[in-house]
Design an enzyme around this catalytic site. Sequence first.
Site, mmCIF file in Angstrom:
data_model
loop_
_atom_site.group_PDB
_atom_site.id
_atom_site.type_symbol
_atom_site.label_atom_id
_atom_site.label_comp_id
_atom_site.label_asym_id
_atom_site.label_seq_id
_atom_site.Cartn_x
_atom_site.Cartn_y
_atom_site.Cartn_z
ATOM 1 N N GLU A 74 25.314 -0.955 -25.032
ATOM 2 C CA GLU A 74 25.354 0.458 -24.683
ATOM 3 C C GLU A 74 26.380 0.721 -23.591
ATOM 4 O OE1 GLU A 74 20.758 1.615 -25.867
ATOM 5 O OE2 GLU A 74 21.220 1.230 -23.757
ATOM 6 N N CYS A 104 30.463 3.836 -17.797
ATOM 7 C CA CYS A 104 29.700 2.663 -17.389
ATOM 8 C C CYS A 104 29.781 1.650 -18.527
ATOM 9 C CB CYS A 104 28.252 3.055 -17.107
ATOM 10 S SG CYS A 104 27.203 1.688 -16.582
ATOM 11 N N CYS A 124 20.875 -9.703 -20.628
ATOM 12 C CA CYS A 124 21.183 -10.175 -19.279
ATOM 13 C C CYS A 124 20.240 -11.316 -18.928
ATOM 14 C CB CYS A 124 21.012 -9.041 -18.261
ATOM 15 S SG CYS A 124 21.478 -9.476 -16.571
ATOM 16 N N CYS A 148 15.896 -9.200 -13.500
ATOM 17 C CA CYS A 148 15.382 -8.343 -12.424
ATOM 18 C C CYS A 148 14.189 -7.560 -12.960
ATOM 19 C CB CYS A 148 16.466 -7.396 -11.924
ATOM 20 S SG CYS A 148 17.908 -8.260 -11.241
ATOM 21 N N CYS A 205 14.341 -3.743 -14.125
ATOM 22 C CA CYS A 205 15.437 -3.361 -15.014
ATOM 23 C C CYS A 205 15.079 -3.666 -16.460
ATOM 24 C CB CYS A 205 16.709 -4.118 -14.616
ATOM 25 S SG CYS A 205 18.121 -3.798 -15.681
ATOM 26 N N GLY A 256 24.174 -6.470 -18.675
ATOM 27 C CA GLY A 256 24.713 -7.763 -18.310
ATOM 28 C C GLY A 256 25.127 -7.863 -16.852
ATOM 29 N N GLU A 257 25.339 -9.091 -16.405
ATOM 30 C CA GLU A 257 25.831 -9.403 -15.064
ATOM 31 C C GLU A 257 27.315 -9.747 -15.192
ATOM 32 O OE1 GLU A 257 27.215 -10.499 -11.681
ATOM 33 O OE2 GLU A 257 25.210 -9.604 -11.710
ATOM 34 N N SER A 281 29.902 -4.372 -10.356
ATOM 35 C CA SER A 281 28.639 -4.586 -9.654
ATOM 36 C C SER A 281 28.057 -5.949 -9.998
ATOM 37 C CB SER A 281 27.638 -3.492 -10.038
ATOM 38 O OG SER A 281 26.378 -3.727 -9.446
ATOM 39 N N SER A 326 24.245 -5.243 -5.824
ATOM 40 C CA SER A 326 22.915 -4.723 -6.113
ATOM 41 C C SER A 326 21.926 -5.438 -5.187
ATOM 42 C CB SER A 326 22.574 -4.970 -7.588
ATOM 43 O OG SER A 326 21.391 -4.314 -7.957
ATOM 44 N N LEU A 327 21.592 -4.796 -4.064
ATOM 45 C CA LEU A 327 20.798 -5.443 -3.011
ATOM 46 C C LEU A 327 19.305 -5.195 -3.203
ATOM 47 C CD1 LEU A 327 20.905 -7.121 -0.417
ATOM 48 C CD2 LEU A 327 21.181 -4.982 0.865
ATOM 49 N N ASN A 328 18.878 -3.940 -3.096
ATOM 50 C CA ASN A 328 17.536 -3.501 -3.510
ATOM 51 C C ASN A 328 16.366 -4.053 -2.707
ATOM 52 O OD1 ASN A 328 18.896 -2.212 -5.678
ATOM 53 N ND2 ASN A 328 18.834 -4.126 -6.824
ATOM 54 N N CYS A 364 20.588 4.191 -14.455
ATOM 55 C CA CYS A 364 20.597 2.845 -13.885
ATOM 56 C C CYS A 364 19.311 2.093 -14.230
ATOM 57 C CB CYS A 364 20.756 2.964 -12.364
ATOM 58 S SG CYS A 364 20.733 1.401 -11.488
#
Length: 360
Positions: free
Chosen positions: A97, A110, A117, A121, A124, A172-173, A204, A226-228, A345
Amino acid sequence: MPAPAKLVDVASLSREKLALFLSEQLGERPFRAAQLYRWLHQRGATSFDEMTDLSKALREKLKVKAEIVPLVKDLEQRSVDGTIKYRFKTRDGRFIESVYMPAEDRKTLCVSTQVGCAMACSFCMTGTLGLKRNLTPGEIVAQVHAVNREVRRNENLETLRPLTNLVFMGMGEPLHNFENLKTALAILQSEEGPNFSHRHITVSTVGLVPMIERFGQETDVKLAISLNASTDEQRSKTMPVNRKWNIQALLDACRKFPLRQGRRITFEYVLLKGFNDTDEDAHRLRELLRDIPAKVNLIPYNENPGLGFQTTGEQRAEEFRAILAEAHVAAYIRKNRGRDIAGACGQLANRDETAAEAPV
């Protein structure tokens, strides 16, 4: 009987490798590489027959030894806020996507870098898929070409490249697929290709620490982290990567990251109600970032069924932002786009029932 030779995916080749392929495999002169490259990456051609200034003989030779791997639009969903989510089908039956977010001053895409992925996380939806495979450079770039075509048609534009900004924050990362990402970035930034400025591309990462250094050394685009979380305990519960590289290791890598003059690292912080959105979290966060040129994007969580988290309210988000601002940390509450079409997101997961799982 020997198997047929594998065709070369020319859209995945860098400018230099494309020139080598044409000279060594097809016996063509160097200027042909520039022609082919422009067709692929300025005009976004999807077949050799479109390339009318190449001789018919060359086009036939290309068909024998090369291919342009298709990425087919499978689904389009439109949000009330103007966002459009595109689902593309790869040749092996996978789905990815991409999300188009138009605004008055920019047109942003995006982009996805993997099918699924591996980072898992817990807030997500993409992480629930697991990693199916990496996207090739051609498949990464093809998302940009495909959406450029869509925007040109939908908005009646003549420019070949209506998109102005790219954010690698889709499925994905990106740094887990670094070599393919790096080739795709080189194509997207090339003058003979789409010619995106390094100022208008952001990648990111969840925090693959060794790759952050390479990313800084080998590319020149912007970095987002991406800290969170404000503690290792929090982050390890929701982001398994933190068990290998904790917050201190991650921020040490950020301190060493080569920043162009005037640039800052963007830290993305998804606000999870009752989990990481307290005053204490805000105070800890501003202390963590005290000596890093930073901008913080606070992202109200986009609730996903079955993941067990709730979004922080607007007032709490503003109070959190204000605490950061008191310490002169640039912080912004990011407006979520495409939430009603699961395009925001953390929501990209091919949830439509028509997206049947492809065989492994």
